[in-house]
Design an enzyme around this catalytic site. Structure first.
Site, short mmCIF file in Angstrom:
data_model
loop_
_atom_site.label_atom_id
_atom_site.label_comp_id
_atom_site.label_asym_id
_atom_site.label_seq_id
_atom_site.Cartn_x
_atom_site.Cartn_y
_atom_site.Cartn_z
N CYS A 105 0.89 -1.16 0.00
CA CYS A 105 0.00 0.00 0.00
C CYS A 105 0.93 1.20 0.00
CB CYS A 105 -0.92 0.02 1.22
SG CYS A 105 -1.96 1.49 1.23
N SER A 111 -1.02 1.58 4.74
CA SER A 111 -0.75 0.23 5.25
C SER A 111 -1.90 -0.74 4.97
CB SER A 111 -0.52 0.30 6.75
OG SER A 111 -1.68 0.86 7.37
N CYS A 112 -2.72 -0.47 3.94
CA CYS A 112 -3.93 -1.29 3.74
C CYS A 112 -3.58 -2.72 3.33
CB CYS A 112 -4.80 -0.68 2.65
SG CYS A 112 -5.27 1.01 2.99
FE FE Z 1 -3.14 1.86 3.14
#
Ligand code: FE
Length: 195
Positions: A103, A107-108
């Protein structure tokens, strides 16, 4: 020069102020934190994704459904995703193709399936470099891919989440789903490891 500039309050003080403001408005902070912690530690675990991978390796029809519509397919295994994770795109590795996810914004991940992101996944270093120098970054992380293996990097968005479907190790053909699931790591579903 103005003397009015103040440095921000320490994180603890800011968190306490936000908690107080929420509680004053009737939001149950302590209960919510407890609920979130339980979800993170007990429900959002890579063992979920490992079950998905093991099923895909042993059931061709399931694998097809998984590649066509990941979100619907994982629901068959009673695995839920948050509403805003609208799509789960499953990326199939092959002997000549390696997928890796990132990501670049933050931080996905598909965290309810593959588990919460490791700290290194959130580092600016990984997010920036895996895109431009993927082969080098993977090598630094212990995955030295042969030159004939192409690398595809997939950038997660808020509503499209990814997981990598690793190649089944040839010596495990015929193993039970439970045995196979034990082989599958979070790293292999992010794409920084092969099995
Ligand atoms: Fe993210």
């Amino acid at each position: 020069m103005s003397e009015r500039h103040q440095s921000p309050a320490p994180v603890k003080a800011r968190v306490a102020a936000i908690e107080q403001a929420l509680e004053e408005r009737g939001f149950p902070v302590a209960e919510s934190i407890k609920e979130f912690t339980t979800l993170a530690e007990e429900k959002w675990i890579p063992e979920n994704g490992a079950r998905v991978v093991a099923r895909a390796w042993t059931d061709q029809a399931f694998k097809q459904r998984l590649l066509e519509n990941g979100r619907a397919a994982v629901a068959e295994l009673d695995l839920a995703m948050p509403v805003h994770h609208r799509h789960l795109v499953v990326l199939e590795n092959t002997p000549t193709l390696h997928n890796v996810i990132v990501c670049t914004q933050c931080s996905c991940t598909a965290f309810s399936i593959i588990g919460l992101p490791p700290d290194w996944y959130k580092d600016f270093e990984y997010r920036a470099r895996v895109v431009r120098q993927s082969r080098t970054v993977l090598r630094e992380m212990g995955l030295d891919l042969a030159p004939h293996i192409d690398i595809k990097v997939w950038d997660t968005t808020a509503d499209t989440r990814y997981m990598v479907l690793p190649v089944q190790p040839p010596h495990t053909v015929g193993w039970s789903e439970q045995e196979l699931a034990k082989l599958v790591s979070k790293e292999s579903m992010i794409g920084v490891a092969r099995l």
